[in-house]
Design a protein around this motif. Structure first.
Motif, short mmCIF file in Angstrom:
data_model
loop_
_atom_site.label_atom_id
_atom_site.label_comp_id
_atom_site.label_asym_id
_atom_site.label_seq_id
_atom_site.Cartn_x
_atom_site.Cartn_y
_atom_site.Cartn_z
N ASP A 17 11.63 -86.51 -58.16
CA ASP A 17 12.94 -85.99 -57.78
C ASP A 17 13.03 -84.56 -58.30
O ASP A 17 13.40 -84.31 -59.45
CB ASP A 17 14.05 -86.87 -58.37
CG ASP A 17 15.44 -86.47 -57.87
OD1 ASP A 17 15.59 -85.35 -57.34
OD2 ASP A 17 16.37 -87.27 -58.04
N TRP A 18 12.68 -83.61 -57.44
CA TRP A 18 12.55 -82.22 -57.92
C TRP A 18 13.91 -81.64 -58.34
O TRP A 18 13.98 -80.82 -59.26
CB TRP A 18 11.91 -81.35 -56.85
CG TRP A 18 12.81 -80.93 -55.73
CD1 TRP A 18 13.01 -81.56 -54.55
CD2 TRP A 18 13.62 -79.74 -55.69
NE1 TRP A 18 13.91 -80.88 -53.78
CE2 TRP A 18 14.29 -79.75 -54.44
CE3 TRP A 18 13.86 -78.69 -56.56
CZ2 TRP A 18 15.17 -78.74 -54.07
CZ3 TRP A 18 14.74 -77.69 -56.19
CH2 TRP A 18 15.38 -77.72 -54.96
N GLU A 19 15.00 -82.06 -57.69
CA GLU A 19 16.31 -81.52 -58.06
C GLU A 19 16.71 -81.98 -59.47
O GLU A 19 17.22 -81.19 -60.27
CB GLU A 19 17.36 -81.97 -57.05
CG GLU A 19 17.15 -81.42 -55.66
CD GLU A 19 18.18 -81.96 -54.70
OE1 GLU A 19 19.36 -81.64 -54.90
OE2 GLU A 19 17.81 -82.70 -53.78
N ALA A 20 16.49 -83.27 -59.75
CA ALA A 20 16.80 -83.77 -61.09
C ALA A 20 15.91 -83.08 -62.13
O ALA A 20 16.38 -82.70 -63.21
CB ALA A 20 16.61 -85.28 -61.14
N SER A 21 14.64 -82.94 -61.81
CA SER A 21 13.71 -82.27 -62.74
C SER A 21 14.15 -80.84 -63.00
O SER A 21 14.16 -80.37 -64.15
CB SER A 21 12.29 -82.27 -62.15
OG SER A 21 11.84 -83.58 -61.91
N PHE A 22 14.54 -80.15 -61.94
CA PHE A 22 14.91 -78.75 -62.07
C PHE A 22 16.23 -78.58 -62.83
O PHE A 22 16.40 -77.66 -63.63
CB PHE A 22 15.01 -78.13 -60.67
CG PHE A 22 14.75 -76.65 -60.65
CD1 PHE A 22 13.93 -76.06 -61.59
CD2 PHE A 22 15.33 -75.85 -59.69
CE1 PHE A 22 13.68 -74.71 -61.58
CE2 PHE A 22 15.08 -74.49 -59.66
CZ PHE A 22 14.26 -73.92 -60.60
N THR A 23 17.19 -79.48 -62.56
CA THR A 23 18.46 -79.44 -63.29
C THR A 23 18.21 -79.60 -64.79
O THR A 23 18.77 -78.86 -65.61
CB THR A 23 19.39 -80.56 -62.79
OG1 THR A 23 19.64 -80.38 -61.39
CG2 THR A 23 20.72 -80.54 -63.54
N PHE A 24 17.38 -80.57 -65.15
CA PHE A 24 17.07 -80.78 -66.56
C PHE A 24 16.30 -79.60 -67.14
O PHE A 24 16.57 -79.15 -68.26
CB PHE A 24 16.25 -82.06 -66.72
CG PHE A 24 15.60 -82.20 -68.06
CD1 PHE A 24 16.36 -82.48 -69.19
CD2 PHE A 24 14.23 -82.03 -68.21
CE1 PHE A 24 15.77 -82.58 -70.43
CE2 PHE A 24 13.63 -82.13 -69.44
CZ PHE A 24 14.40 -82.41 -70.57
N PHE A 25 15.36 -79.06 -66.39
CA PHE A 25 14.54 -77.93 -66.85
C PHE A 25 15.41 -76.73 -67.18
O PHE A 25 15.22 -76.06 -68.21
CB PHE A 25 13.52 -77.58 -65.76
CG PHE A 25 12.55 -76.50 -66.14
CD1 PHE A 25 11.41 -76.79 -66.87
CD2 PHE A 25 12.77 -75.18 -65.75
CE1 PHE A 25 10.51 -75.78 -67.21
CE2 PHE A 25 11.89 -74.18 -66.09
CZ PHE A 25 10.75 -74.48 -66.82
N LEU A 26 16.37 -76.44 -66.30
CA LEU A 26 17.26 -75.30 -66.54
C LEU A 26 18.17 -75.55 -67.74
O LEU A 26 18.42 -74.65 -68.55
CB LEU A 26 18.10 -75.04 -65.29
CG LEU A 26 17.33 -74.55 -64.07
CD1 LEU A 26 18.25 -74.47 -62.87
CD2 LEU A 26 16.68 -73.22 -64.34
#
Length: 588
Positions: free
Chosen positions: A148-157
């Motif tokens: 889930d790239w959106e969840a990953s990216f949200t957490f990464f940011l």
């Protein structure tokens, strides 16, 4: 022949250059030096996360030679080079032993998964999280939500904004790999731009960073952009020597772009001279990734004509190819020739021959060769044992396979997930499947996506939908986010079992997660939906006629009969589409 190759080479070069220039709007390495396009990552993220409808969607690219979910593991795990088939090499989790860290990871993953349908709610919840961020925590969370790239990216940011923490190269590489896998290349390049450290003056970009992008382009068979990224090495002031070129060839072959790799090798022989390693990369691609003995023999003959001496890697690739093709005679003949040439077999050579013997039901001879292997100081590994277990399971020799498994445990060699996959394929009841799953976990081997895909498909064939949903829920509970292949297998199985409404529901969920649609399933469900709507409309019309119209009883009775005939024709039309699209339809 040389003239034909020259023409092919020129055509290939023209095609690659054409693709590269056409696609420059997507990626242009020179933009990194342009100050007018330097933007902060946060502004890019806002566009990436909250403006999906206005962003340009990635073009769906159907992989060549795509394997089915049950074929995700090759017969022989030795591929002859450093190319393994794991698409998530840069997104590996850690074997955490800190209970607090494990609990923090579970807390964050739970927030991300529970709010997967509402990105604004996910952002708000993660902002209120009070866990202490560390590099180990970031890597573990990214590995669990990598599909889930959106969840990953949200957490990464969010993690990047926490006090006392800054992403290292490894966390950047994990996130770039996730974005590349989901074809979000523009966002991945934005991260690389951030890594360049324009403001801090310290660049985190390494040759491995660009190699990750090359591999992701190769994975979607975009050879032009992969080559364009390779030439970006110069702009980042990295070396572009033969080793880097061979890494490009390996990436192309790894994802079955073997013909492109071979043509690229020949076309660049003036800059990067042909040598044994380059040929071995291409040879291994034809042998182990494509599995074409004819093409492999063609490259073998060309190597011989050019005076390139074969080494043990060359022989291992050819032996593996013949072994997978089930040509025991060719395996033994080539093995004998290698010995006559004075080349000492290595573990990969022995594994290929052992696999061929076991596949040919010469189990005793395979065990004898294993003893010979040990006498010469080559210690058997789990790959060696898997080379025996897999063909025995395929041949339904369960007792012999279990004997090999027991012997392996006596030597303190731990089985891998591929070992268990071989046994899963021969099980015949749901009780046996869940018993083996439990035993596997007790021995410290956790199921992966491929495990669940194989078992879901098996239960769909057995029409045990209760077990299908049990595995689906268990997969999520274990922190494994379903990927595109998981959804496709589930939807296909539900459709073939007559659960059309459930299949449509999961397909809608799959598209909501921005996973690449499957054209065949899309058309199949669209046909079913249109027929369903027409049938519902005609049913409503029929009821209205029965209530409002003062026709004769005989005419009234004929209405549902005609409706039934039309519904039958529509169902037949749907099934025809299914058959034309390559699906076998089971009568519900």
């Amino acid at each position: 022949m040389q003239g034909i190759r020259t023409i092919r080479c020129n055509l290939s070069r023209f095609a690659i250059l054409a693709r590269t220039h056409v696609n420059l709007s997507h990626f242009e390495p020179t933009h990194f030096a342009n100050p007018t396009v330097e933007r902060t990552l946060s502004s890019k993220i806002s566009i990436a996360l909250f403006s999906f409808s206005t962003s340009r969607p990635e073009t769906p690219i159907t992989p060549k030679n795509l394997k089915g979910p049950e074929e995700c593991s090759s017969d022989n795990e030795d591929n002859g080079s450093d190319m393994d088939n794991d698409d998530d090499d840069d997104v590996r989790g850690l074997n955490l032993i800190d209970d607090g860290l494990i609990q923090d990871a579970k807390t964050i993953v739970s927030i991300l998964q529970e709010s997967s349908d509402n990105r604004v709610e996910m952002k708000n919840k993660i902002e209120q999280c009070v866990v202490k961020v560390s590099q180990d925590l970031v890597l573990e969370v990214l590995s669990r939500v990598r599909n889930d790239w959106e969840a990953s990216f949200t957490f990464f940011l969010w993690a990047s904004r926490q006090p006392g923490y800054a992403h290292s190269v490894r966390e950047y590489h994990s996130m770039i790999s996730i974005l590349g896998k989901m074809r979000k290349f523009d966002t991945a390049w934005a991260l690389i731009d951030e890594m360049r450290g324009v403001k801090t003056g310290v660049s985190l970009v390494t040759p491995q960073t660009l190699l990750i992008m090359i591999r992701k382009y190769c994975a979607v068979h975009d050879v032009g952009r992969a080559i364009n990224t390779f030439y970006a090495y110069k702009r980042f002031k990295f070396d572009m020597e033969i080793d880097e070129f061979q890494s490009l060839l390996s990436a192309l072959c790894r994802y079955k772009n073997v013909q492109d790799a071979e043509q690229l090798m020949y076309c660049n022989k003036a800059v990067f001279p042909l040598n044994l390693k380059s040929f071995n990369i291409v040879l291994n691609g034809w042998c182990n990734l494509i599995g074409s003995p004819r093409e492999a023999e063609r490259v073998w003959r060309d190597m011989s004509k050019r005076g390139i001496r074969f080494d043990v890697v060359s022989y291992a690739s050819m032996l593996s190819c013949y072994s997978k093709a089930g040509s025991l005679y060719r395996v033994l003949r080539l093995y004998k020739r290698m010995q006559e040439m004075g080349i000492e077999p290595d573990r990969k050579v022995y594994n290929a021959v052992i696999h061929a013997l076991a596949k040919g039901r010469l189990v005793n001879e395979a065990f004898n060769l294993m003893k010979t292997m040990e006498e010469k100081g080559v210690v058997p590994t789990i790959v060696t044992y898997n080379s025996l277990i897999k063909p025995l399971c395929r041949a339904k020799k369960v007792d012999e396979a279990k004997d090999v498994f027991d012997d392996m445990l006596k030597r303190s060699i731990s089985p891998t997930i591929r070992t268990y996959h071989a046994f899963f394929r021969i099980l015949r009841t749901g009780e046996e499947v869940f018993a083996l799953l439990e035993k596997m976990r007790k021995m410290g081997c956790q199921p992966i996506n491929d495990t669940y895909i194989m078992l879901i498909r098996k239960f769909c064939r057995w029409r045990q939908l209760e077990n299908v949903f049990k595995l689906w829920d268990e997969m999520k509970e274990n922190g494994i986010s379903p990927d595109r292949s998981s959804y496709i297998v589930l939807i296909h199985g539900l459709f073939l079992n007559g659960e059309l409404d459930a299949a449509h529901e999961y397909y809608t969920e799959m598209k909501e997660r921005h996973l690449l649609p499957e054209p065949k399933i899309d058309e199949m469900l669209q046909t079913w939906l249109s027929n369903k709507q027409m049938a519902e409309g005609q049913t409503t019309e029929s009821r209205t006629n029965q209530l409002d119209c003062s026709q004769s009883c005989e005419q009234t009775r004929n209405i549902p009969k005609r409706s039934h005939e039309r519904n039958f024709l529509r169902l037949a039309e749907t099934r025809k589409v299914v058959r034309e699209r390559g699906f076998s339809f089971w009568e519900p």
